[in-house]
Scaffold this motif. Structure first.
Motif, mmCIF file in Angstrom:
data_model
loop_
_atom_site.group_PDB
_atom_site.id
_atom_site.type_symbol
_atom_site.label_atom_id
_atom_site.label_comp_id
_atom_site.label_asym_id
_atom_site.label_seq_id
_atom_site.Cartn_x
_atom_site.Cartn_y
_atom_site.Cartn_z
ATOM 1 N N ILE A 58 46.715 33.828 41.456
ATOM 2 C CA ILE A 58 45.297 34.291 40.836
ATOM 3 C C ILE A 58 44.307 33.205 41.532
ATOM 4 O O ILE A 58 43.360 33.985 42.041
ATOM 5 C CB ILE A 58 45.308 33.945 39.199
ATOM 6 N N ALA A 197 41.342 36.643 25.280
ATOM 7 C CA ALA A 197 41.378 36.543 26.609
ATOM 8 C C ALA A 197 40.892 38.038 27.323
ATOM 9 O O ALA A 197 40.290 37.924 28.110
ATOM 10 C CB ALA A 197 42.298 36.052 27.240
ATOM 11 N N SER A 198 41.728 38.939 26.640
ATOM 12 C CA SER A 198 41.382 40.461 27.359
ATOM 13 C C SER A 198 40.139 40.770 26.998
ATOM 14 O O SER A 198 39.507 41.440 27.591
ATOM 15 C CB SER A 198 42.198 41.366 26.517
ATOM 16 N N LEU A 201 37.988 39.178 29.378
ATOM 17 C CA LEU A 201 37.870 39.853 30.678
ATOM 18 C C LEU A 201 37.107 41.123 30.741
ATOM 19 O O LEU A 201 36.426 41.472 31.695
ATOM 20 C CB LEU A 201 39.447 40.049 31.010
ATOM 21 N N SER B 69 42.331 33.040 33.114
ATOM 22 C CA SER B 69 41.558 34.214 32.660
ATOM 23 C C SER B 69 40.154 33.838 32.639
ATOM 24 O O SER B 69 39.074 34.833 33.186
ATOM 25 C CB SER B 69 41.909 34.895 31.794
#
Lengths: 300, 102
Positions: A58, A197-198, A201, B69
């Motif tokens: 990443i 976290a999703s 994002l 993230s």
């Protein structure tokens, strides 16, 4: 293992120093990749192979590629290099560097010199728990540790592999190291963090899309009055693809429903050359209808 | 935990964080500022990993994944802002955007 850790940490520190002192952005990005890879090596020696893999994939993969894209897109010339070089004269940063080195020496003294003389009760307690933890783990992984000193004396970089293999073979000894434990913790007690976290994002995606899209609409709204008075090269360049696309078939504009620059520019050209006004309006009316439908679908 | 004392790894994280902070404070190019912020986030993740390895828990790596993230979202929004700033000011100097006007 210790030697690998210290060497890779020295590489990470040196590369990071080079990152923040380069004047060319591409060189700095290369050193940043080196620094991130050294950090991945540090993670691996600390017993976190999953985090090391994520670091390489990443950070050194995706994020650096994003930065490289932007650097290539903006195409900074020697002007900015000279500007940064003028900012980085030694008379400017010697004082802060000396002060921060003093702070760094203090921090090193506090962190390294503390186990020798524990003055505070809290640090004593944390040290004791730490030692017991470490002794527990060394007791548990005693069975697979017999082979490691020979291998590490021969080849230091390969000596990290038996650790990973032992972590895979008996996961009892490596509950902090295996990706399985990380996944179980990630989707067990931390599942709300995964959801957050999703969400983060998604918010980043929407924000990046909005910032990139807002620029196009603002450029058109800024160029449309200029195009009406027909004096600016910006308005002409905005109108040029429209005049080219006046000879294109209908499918060309209908196949790209998201691109706003083709749908918003025809009024300008219709003002500037009134001959093509009516065909443009007829031709692009299904396009704008499709856009409305798309926006409604995205809103739901 | 391997034979590495956690204090040294925490010291490495502190050094990297200070280097990133120095980069943020010294540089004026926005891309270098973003890179320094990445270095700082990476150092924070290293601190979490060290703590997780010292206590023998997988929570450090979980936190590192969250930090990862967060860094991905941050760099995407940051780079979109950099592009927008470049189209507004035609430069990447952070001092060009120092006025909160319009």
């Amino acid at each position: 293992m210790n030697v690998i850790f210290y060497i890779s940490s020295a590489v990470a520190v040196f590369a990071t120093i080079l990152v923040i002192t380069r004047t060319d952005a591409v060189h700095a990005l290369l050193y940043l990749v080196v620094s991130l890879l050294a950090m991945a090596m540090v993670f691996f020696t600390l017993g976190a192979p999953f985090a090391a893999a994520l670091e390489v994939v990443i950070y050194a993969g995706a994020i650096v590629v994003l930065l490289v894209f932007v650097v290539m897109m903006l195409n900074q010339g020697p002007v900015s290099i000279n500007q940064e070089r003028a900012w980085l004269t030694p008379g400017m940063w010697v004082g802060p560097v000396a002060l921060s080195l003093v702070l760094l020496g203090e921090l090193a003294y506090v962190l390294v010199g503390q186990p020798a003389s524990p003055p505070v009760g809290q640090s004593d307690r944390s040290d004791g728990s730490d030692r017991s933890d470490r002794s527990d783990q060394s007791d548990m992984s005693d069975g697979s540790e017999g082979l490691r000193p020979q291998v590490s004396s021969l080849q230091p970089p390969v000596s990290s592999l038996p650790l990973l293999q032992s972590a895979i073979r008996n996961p009892q000894s490596a509950i902090s190291q295996s990706p399985k434990a990380v996944g179980l913790a990630l989707f067990g007690p931390y599942v709300i963090g995964v959801e957050l976290a999703s969400l983060l994002l998604l918010a980043g995606l929407v924000a990046a899309f909005h910032l990139g899209k807002h620029e196009d609409t603002e450029r058109e709204s800024a160029s449309s009055p200029v195009g009406q008075f027909a004096s600016s090269p910006v308005g002409q360049s905005a109108c040029r693809p429209v005049n080219q696309s006046a000879s294109r078939p209908v499918n060309q504009s209908a196949s790209r429903p998201v691109c706003q620059s083709t749908s918003l520019q025809p009024p300008i050209s219709s003002i500037r050359n009134p001959k093509s006004a009516i065909p443009n309006l007829f031709r692009l009316s299904p396009d704008s209808g499709l856009q409305e439908k798309d926006k409604g679908g995205a809103g739901k | 935990m391997t034979g590495i004392p956690p204090e040294h790894a925490i010291l490495l994280a502190a050094i990297l964080f200070l280097l990133g902070l120095t980069g943020v404070l010294v540089r004026r190019n926005v891309i270098f500022i973003l890179m320094s912020i990445e270095v700082m986030i990476n150092a924070a993740g290293l601190a979490f990993i060290v703590a997780g390895a010292a206590w023998g828990q997988p929570d450090g790596q979980v936190m590192f994944i969250f930090i990862l993230s967060m860094a991905a979202a941050e760099v995407s929004v940051g780079l979109a802002l950099v592009l927008r700033m470049y189209h507004c000011f035609k430069t990447l100097d952070a001092d060009a955007a120092s006025k909160m006007r319009g």
